[in-house]
Enzyme design. Structure first.
Site, PDB file in Angstrom:
ATOM      1  N   LYS A 173       0.857  -1.181   0.000  1.00  0.00           N
ATOM      2  CA  LYS A 173       0.000   0.000   0.000  1.00  0.00           C
ATOM      3  C   LYS A 173       0.896   1.235   0.000  1.00  0.00           C
ATOM      4  O   LYS A 173       1.347   1.706   1.031  1.00  0.00           O
ATOM      5  CB  LYS A 173      -0.922   0.038   1.221  1.00  0.00           C
ATOM      6  N   GLU A 248       9.278   1.773  11.026  1.00  0.00           N
ATOM      7  CA  GLU A 248      10.298   2.812  10.780  1.00  0.00           C
ATOM      8  C   GLU A 248       9.556   4.139  10.821  1.00  0.00           C
ATOM      9  O   GLU A 248       8.752   4.436   9.931  1.00  0.00           O
ATOM     10  CB  GLU A 248      10.946   2.620   9.403  1.00  0.00           C
ATOM     11  N   CYS A 282      13.437  11.302   6.533  1.00  0.00           N
ATOM     12  CA  CYS A 282      13.309  11.062   7.976  1.00  0.00           C
ATOM     13  C   CYS A 282      14.635  11.281   8.689  1.00  0.00           C
ATOM     14  O   CYS A 282      14.662  11.540   9.884  1.00  0.00           O
ATOM     15  CB  CYS A 282      12.811   9.639   8.220  1.00  0.00           C
ATOM     16  N   GLU A 384       9.037  16.984  14.998  1.00  0.00           N
ATOM     17  CA  GLU A 384       9.389  16.732  13.598  1.00  0.00           C
ATOM     18  C   GLU A 384       8.593  17.679  12.692  1.00  0.00           C
ATOM     19  O   GLU A 384       7.359  17.696  12.732  1.00  0.00           O
ATOM     20  CB  GLU A 384       9.075  15.279  13.214  1.00  0.00           C
TER      21      GLU A 384
END
Ligand code: NAD
Ligand code: 6OD
Length: 484
Positions: A173, A248, A282, A384
């Site tokens: 997906k 992750e 990331c 973040e």
């Protein structure tokens, strides 16, 4: 010109059962790229059934056959490198130069690497006084792969290659924002001889398609890369069903710069770490901690380095900063720039939307932005942002730098810049992150453990870690007769 992009189930494109579609647009221009089939639970069930039916034959193929197919997939992507790079740049808004030099070559390398890794894989053997033990590696079964929009093909292939190598069948997906290259790869896989049903794709949204995949009883494991909040939701759905899970997740990574560095080299490295892919990696070093004696000199050169980056048309090979992935994401990043101002930060460069000619004036562009004057523990400095925003912070001692770097909920990566070898080892060992680079950033050896600690994830990818995740290790203990 737009097209229809379908699901990929049982080796062929197919619309969703409900015939619904959603728009995939180019974030740099607002132009429609394709109308994408919108999968819901019933389509996910079809994809899982196809993967389940293909499992007995695929898991029975030899390692050599599977490795040859992975190599053929790599060759097929390589033969169409420009087509893949253009599709990736159109979906994401990233510079074509980046897609050509990083995203697509890395996708090719992922297949070649895991073809080699599985060919050379070894399993355990343990001798006892009166018995021997050996380890069998079995496929998990049907595995769900859920991936984000920032490095679409790079990250999807990082999971697909080892999962196929170990004999699993898959339902992928991809992010709803970046569906194109996954489907393009499915066509390549068919040409490379991958049997129908071994790799399936469901396009769609997290709540109605991703969630259906995670909760499906016939899916044995989920490998997820994405945001920390989504990861928590995926874990909550998977845990009571006892699915194997790899997560992750997000990061807020520090670049630690000590006063003994070669200033130009460190500035160049910190700019690259901060702004590659518009800061949407990331691993990006979105907070730069600088030892006080060089703070001002570093800041001046860092700002000059950031201003020198060409912002504009992703199709132009000279462009260094393209569009963010969507207007919504730009709004989120801009809200952090507003927060930085409220929290007392000074915008040293950037902070606004660049003026670009049509059709780029409809794109989600944002100037690369540098902020200083913020407390290292404020929200802007610790949350973040995942965009082209970097904060600068001075420090006085090694201990203080480590404390600032460790002072977030995340623990993905860091980079340490110093010419003092002992300090490099000492500081690296004290950082609460899964990965540390010394005097470099994002230098990747595909054998090493990749992953985060704290809110940055659970588990490791890479080399034997991926092969281990995508298989079940079974011990066979055989009693030996006679006197041994
Ligand atoms: P996201 O979490 O919004 O989405 C990731 C994927 O999960 C998408 O395919 C999405 O559709 C799907 N999803 C959303 N809700 C779901 C649900 N309830 N169940 C199942 N699937 C669901 O992340 P994003 O915005 O696409 O990507 C950015 C984030 O990913 C950032 O936080 C970034 O740090 C992180 N990321 C981490 C790594 C890593 O290796 N640690 C790599 C890339 C990106
Ligand atoms: O380099 C890799 O293997 C990897 N998984 C990178 C992830 C980057 C995140 O955006």
């Amino acid at each position: 010109m737009s097209a229809e992009l379908d699901l990929w189930i049982q080796g062929a494109p197919r619309p969703a059962r409900g015939s619904e579609r959603f728009a995939n647009t180019n974030p740099a221009t607002g132009e429609l790229i394709s109308e994408v089939a919108r999968a819901r639970a019933e389509d996910v069930a079809d994809a899982v059934s196809a993967a389940k039916a293909a499992l007995p034959a695929w898991r029975s193929t030899s390692v050599a056959e599977r490795a040859d197919i992975l190599d053929a997939i790599a060759d097929g992507i390589e033969a169409d490198l420009d087509g893949f790079a253009e599709a990736e740049s159109r979906d994401t808004g990233k510079p074509i130069s980046l897609a050509r030099s990083i995203d697509i070559p890395r996708a090719i390398a992922n297949f070649r690497f895991f073809a080699g890794a599985v060919r050379h894989d070894e399993t355990g053997f343990h001798r006892m006084d009166h018995a021997i033990n050996y380890t069998l590696r079995k496929p998990l079964g049907v595995v769900g792969l859920i991936t984000p929009w920032n490095l679409p093909l790079y990250l999807l292939t990082w999971k697909t290659a080892p999962a196929l190598a170990m004999g699993n069948t898959l339902v992928a997906k991809p992010s709803e924002l970046t569906p194109s290259t996954a489907s393009r790869m499915a066509e390549v896989m068919k040409g490379a001889g991958l049997p129908d049903g071994v790799f399936n794709i469901v396009h769609g949204f997290g709540a109605e398609c991703g969630e259906a995949l995670v909760s499906h009883d016939d899916v044995s494991a989920i490998s997820f890369t994405g945001g920390t909040q989504t990861g928590a939701r995926v874990a909550a759905t998977a845990a009571p069903r006892f699915k194997k899970l790899s997560l992750e997740l997000g990061g807020k990574n520090s670049t630690l710069v000590f006063a003994d560095v070669d200033l130009d080299e460190a500035v160049q490295g910190a700019v690259r770490a901060g702004f590659t892919n518009q800061g949407q990696v990331c691993l990006c070093g979105s907070r730069v901690l600088i030892e006080r004696p060089i703070y001002e000199a570093f800041r001046e050169r860092f700002i000059a380095g950031v201003r020198a980056m060409e912002v504009g048309d992703p199709r132009d090979p000279a462009t260094r900063i393209g569009s963010l992935v969507s207007a919504d994401h730009r709004s989120k990043v801009e809200s952090y720039i507003a927060l930085a101002r409220e929290e007392g930060g000074h915008i040293l460069t950037g902070g606004a939307r660049p003026a670009l000619p049509a059709p780029l004036d409809r794109g989600a562009f944002l100037e690369p932005t540098v902020v200083d004057g913020l407390a290292p523990d404020c929200r802007t400095s610790t949350e973040e942002i995942f965009g082209p925003v970097v904060t600068l912070h001075p420090f006085d001692t090694e201990e203080e730098a480590i404390a600032i770097a460790n002072g977030t909920q995340y623990g993905l990566a860091a980079s340490v810049w110093t010419r003092d070898l002992e300090r490099a080892h000492r500081v690296s060992a004290q950082l609460d992150t899964g990965m540390v680079w010394v005097n470099t950033w994002l230098m990747r050896d595909l054998r090493v453990p990749f992953g985060g600690v704290k809110a940055s994830g659970v588990g490791r990818e890479g080399g034997k870690y991926s092969l281990g995740f995508f298989s079940e290790s079974v011990n066979i203990c055989v009693k030996l007769g006679g006197d041994r």
